[in-house]
Design an enzyme around this catalytic site. Sequence first.
Site, mmCIF file in Angstrom:
data_model
loop_
_atom_site.group_PDB
_atom_site.id
_atom_site.type_symbol
_atom_site.label_atom_id
_atom_site.label_comp_id
_atom_site.label_asym_id
_atom_site.label_seq_id
_atom_site.Cartn_x
_atom_site.Cartn_y
_atom_site.Cartn_z
ATOM 1 N N SER A 113 -3.407 4.718 0.792
ATOM 2 C CA SER A 113 -4.540 4.672 -0.040
ATOM 3 C C SER A 113 -5.624 5.947 -0.520
ATOM 4 O O SER A 113 -4.697 6.432 -1.223
ATOM 5 C CB SER A 113 -5.912 4.094 0.942
ATOM 6 O OG SER A 113 -6.937 3.883 0.593
ATOM 7 N N HIS A 114 -6.113 6.466 -0.337
ATOM 8 C CA HIS A 114 -7.013 6.805 -1.381
ATOM 9 C C HIS A 114 -6.332 9.123 -0.565
ATOM 10 O O HIS A 114 -6.641 9.585 -0.833
ATOM 11 C CB HIS A 114 -8.532 6.989 -1.655
ATOM 12 C CG HIS A 114 -8.974 7.081 0.329
ATOM 13 N ND1 HIS A 114 -9.034 6.162 0.925
ATOM 14 C CD2 HIS A 114 -8.944 8.446 1.088
ATOM 15 C CE1 HIS A 114 -9.165 5.977 2.185
ATOM 16 N NE2 HIS A 114 -9.102 7.722 2.087
ATOM 17 N N ASP A 277 -8.261 4.287 -6.633
ATOM 18 C CA ASP A 277 -8.208 4.677 -6.087
ATOM 19 C C ASP A 277 -6.317 4.934 -5.949
ATOM 20 O O ASP A 277 -5.637 4.705 -6.664
ATOM 21 C CB ASP A 277 -8.951 4.324 -4.530
ATOM 22 C CG ASP A 277 -8.537 3.675 -4.052
ATOM 23 O OD1 ASP A 277 -7.546 2.730 -4.305
ATOM 24 O OD2 ASP A 277 -7.468 3.788 -2.529
ATOM 25 N N ASP A 279 -4.230 3.352 -3.832
ATOM 26 C CA ASP A 279 -3.099 2.249 -4.064
ATOM 27 C C ASP A 279 -3.765 0.987 -4.878
ATOM 28 O O ASP A 279 -3.422 -0.184 -4.851
ATOM 29 C CB ASP A 279 -3.142 1.565 -2.382
ATOM 30 C CG ASP A 279 -4.065 1.484 -2.070
ATOM 31 O OD1 ASP A 279 -5.043 2.464 -1.740
ATOM 32 O OD2 ASP A 279 -4.775 0.652 -1.310
ATOM 33 N N ASP A 281 -7.365 -0.170 -4.817
ATOM 34 C CA ASP A 281 -7.946 -0.910 -3.934
ATOM 35 C C ASP A 281 -9.029 -0.749 -4.385
ATOM 36 O O ASP A 281 -10.367 -1.674 -3.804
ATOM 37 C CB ASP A 281 -7.359 -1.750 -2.471
ATOM 38 C CG ASP A 281 -7.426 -0.683 -1.654
ATOM 39 O OD1 ASP A 281 -7.107 0.461 -1.894
ATOM 40 O OD2 ASP A 281 -6.484 -0.751 -0.684
ATOM 41 N N ARG A 282 -9.620 0.718 -4.108
ATOM 42 C CA ARG A 282 -11.457 0.633 -4.239
ATOM 43 C C ARG A 282 -11.107 1.024 -5.542
ATOM 44 O O ARG A 282 -10.820 0.699 -7.313
ATOM 45 C CB ARG A 282 -10.779 1.758 -3.953
ATOM 46 C CG ARG A 282 -10.785 1.828 -2.382
ATOM 47 C CD ARG A 282 -11.145 3.256 -1.314
ATOM 48 N NE ARG A 282 -10.542 3.417 0.069
ATOM 49 C CZ ARG A 282 -11.311 3.575 0.444
ATOM 50 N NH1 ARG A 282 -12.548 5.237 0.706
ATOM 51 N NH2 ARG A 282 -11.020 3.868 2.156
ATOM 52 N N LYS A 380 -9.166 -6.255 -1.398
ATOM 53 C CA LYS A 380 -9.798 -5.394 -2.199
ATOM 54 C C LYS A 380 -9.343 -4.833 -3.523
ATOM 55 O O LYS A 380 -8.324 -4.839 -3.788
ATOM 56 C CB LYS A 380 -10.567 -4.221 -1.756
ATOM 57 C CG LYS A 380 -9.565 -3.481 -0.996
ATOM 58 C CD LYS A 380 -10.629 -2.143 -0.474
ATOM 59 C CE LYS A 380 -10.464 -1.219 -0.137
ATOM 60 N NZ LYS A 380 -10.191 -1.012 1.538
HETATM 61 C C1 G16 Z 1 -9.584 0.736 4.870
HETATM 62 C C2 G16 Z 1 -9.660 -0.973 5.257
HETATM 63 C C3 G16 Z 1 -11.125 -1.312 4.411
HETATM 64 C C4 G16 Z 1 -12.493 0.671 5.275
HETATM 65 C C5 G16 Z 1 -11.791 1.570 5.049
HETATM 66 C C6 G16 Z 1 -12.517 2.666 5.696
HETATM 67 O O1 G16 Z 1 -9.584 1.236 2.966
HETATM 68 O O2 G16 Z 1 -9.014 -1.658 4.101
HETATM 69 O O3 G16 Z 1 -12.064 -1.921 4.864
HETATM 70 O O4 G16 Z 1 -13.562 0.289 5.060
HETATM 71 O O5 G16 Z 1 -10.492 1.545 4.994
HETATM 72 O O6 G16 Z 1 -11.846 2.383 6.869
HETATM 73 P P1 G16 Z 1 -13.130 4.159 7.862
HETATM 74 O O7 G16 Z 1 -14.227 4.309 7.757
HETATM 75 O O8 G16 Z 1 -12.598 3.324 9.398
HETATM 76 O O9 G16 Z 1 -11.859 5.032 7.368
HETATM 77 P P2 G16 Z 1 -8.083 2.013 2.212
HETATM 78 O O10 G16 Z 1 -9.398 1.673 0.695
HETATM 79 O O11 G16 Z 1 -8.380 3.383 2.413
HETATM 80 O O12 G16 Z 1 -7.120 1.109 2.446
#
Ligand code: G16
Length: 547
Positions: A113-114, A277, A279, A281-282, A380
Amino acid sequence: MPVCEQLTQPYTDQKPGTAGLRKKVAVFLQPHYLENFLQAIFDVETSLKGSTLVIGGDGRYHNRVAIQTAIAMAAGNGISKVVVGQGGILSTPAASNLIRVHDAAGGLLFTASHNPAGPDGDFGIKFNIAGGGQAPEALTGKIYEASRTISRYRLFDGGSVDLDRCGNQQLGDTLIEIVDSVDDYAHLQQSLFDFDLIRAWFKRGGRICFDAMHAVTGPYAQRILIEQLGAPAGSVINATPLEDFGGGHPDPNLIYAKHLLDLAMSADAPDLIAASDGDGDRNMILGRGLFISPGDSLAMLAAHLDKLPGYKNGPKGGIRGLARSMPTCRAVDVVAKALEVECFETPTGWKFFCNLLDAGRLTLCGEESFGTSSSHTREKDGLWAVLAWLNVLATTGKSVQQLADAHWARHGRHYYVRHDYDELPVAAANTVVDSLRKALPSLIGSTHDDWTISQADEFSYTDPVDGSIATGQGLRIVFGDAARIILRLSGTGTEGATLRLYLERYENAADKLAWPTSDALAPLAQTADRIVRLNELTGRKGPSVIT
Ligand code: G16
């Protein structure tokens, strides 16, 4: 046939977190580490055999190597067809969409992700199931168990695939189709939004700045915003995906994308400023002179969505239901009430929305962590949110500020902030959580700064569709509709433990709608400090990141 079995030893640390397995690159580089986890997936998800599998990643360091390994193992495990994004590139929402388009049995998404990338950065893998959603907890639990006893993995040991050449290739009995990374995704967005209207808005002088942060969305944004919608050249910045994301931190928020806040506050600010971000999705949304918090963005889109082509009222359209994760501010609940539709409160993790989406009970959902999406996919979708905002601007002819002001005047305003305490020693983080958990029952009924605690508990969730129960999903202190303090452990960090403290305050009086967020939340922050004792128990002077 060069399918061979390789003996291996299990690792014990392959428990997926909130969104898959995320570790430092060095961890993934250990012998057989990736292969073990992949084999655990193939062993547990037996429906993959003889079916189609989608593979792609966010382009970070190690992406290509991991994808070649995954393809060879797919061929070694009897997968009939593998669909791969050209160059190994697929944004997370594009991969989810491809799973749906190809009726695939699942997808392997290589992303952290980010989280920063590069040899010293992070790497990760997510497994998505048929329909495009993230593997549910029960499945990831089984995969983890399988990874703890694995003793061999299977792979096709007969050459590699040309990831850059679109078209069909063969690896043993497995057909490998390399597809354009953007085509199907762009097609999907065209079916949801009024591209003509947005094009006309740009022609009239509408301006956007979209920051791809040198991550995966560059090619998607170039194609859709510039080529298809006619946004002026230069509207997409940092558009070239780089293996180390240019050394940056593609986590679009007020800290890591502060330059966008500065742009929004400048004299020459465009109408819409946005970012996605690592990947894709954000999303982060700003207008001229203001930042729209993710919870507000969700609520404002909910209030306007039925004006957009893909969501217009009709036999199949309209808003079926809305949802947010528990820590996300309750602005969308107010809109749901006004629209007279169901509103769901789920644990953090996009996978919790998927059953509701599949059951047709949900049209729009979102999270405080800069995630928003709709029933069009099962992840997302960062660019989707940007296009939705563009479509709302073009449809209403209003500015982001005007839309926000009108929204708050009608529905009231939820001031919101998140404090992250990163890289804490695990024991210290547990001490904070344990001591607050113990204190919760005694807090009910107590009054702090004119607010009385109506509820104090640990959130657990019963899935309305399949009845599965998720416990231990965060501690919440609720002051009726007026305010909330939430504490939870992150499930996505790769070093130590991260604690997140979420503060929310609601106001609906006309003279209380335009406060600076930090002023509005200062009393609640002091209350949280007294109750949660984060600084005292961790020895920190304050949060590492405030968003
Ligand atoms: C992932 C999940 C999201 C979650 C986020 C933060 O996002 O897909 O549903 O809200 O992590 O999670 P945490 O608060 O447990 O760190 P991403 O964009 O990192 O894949």
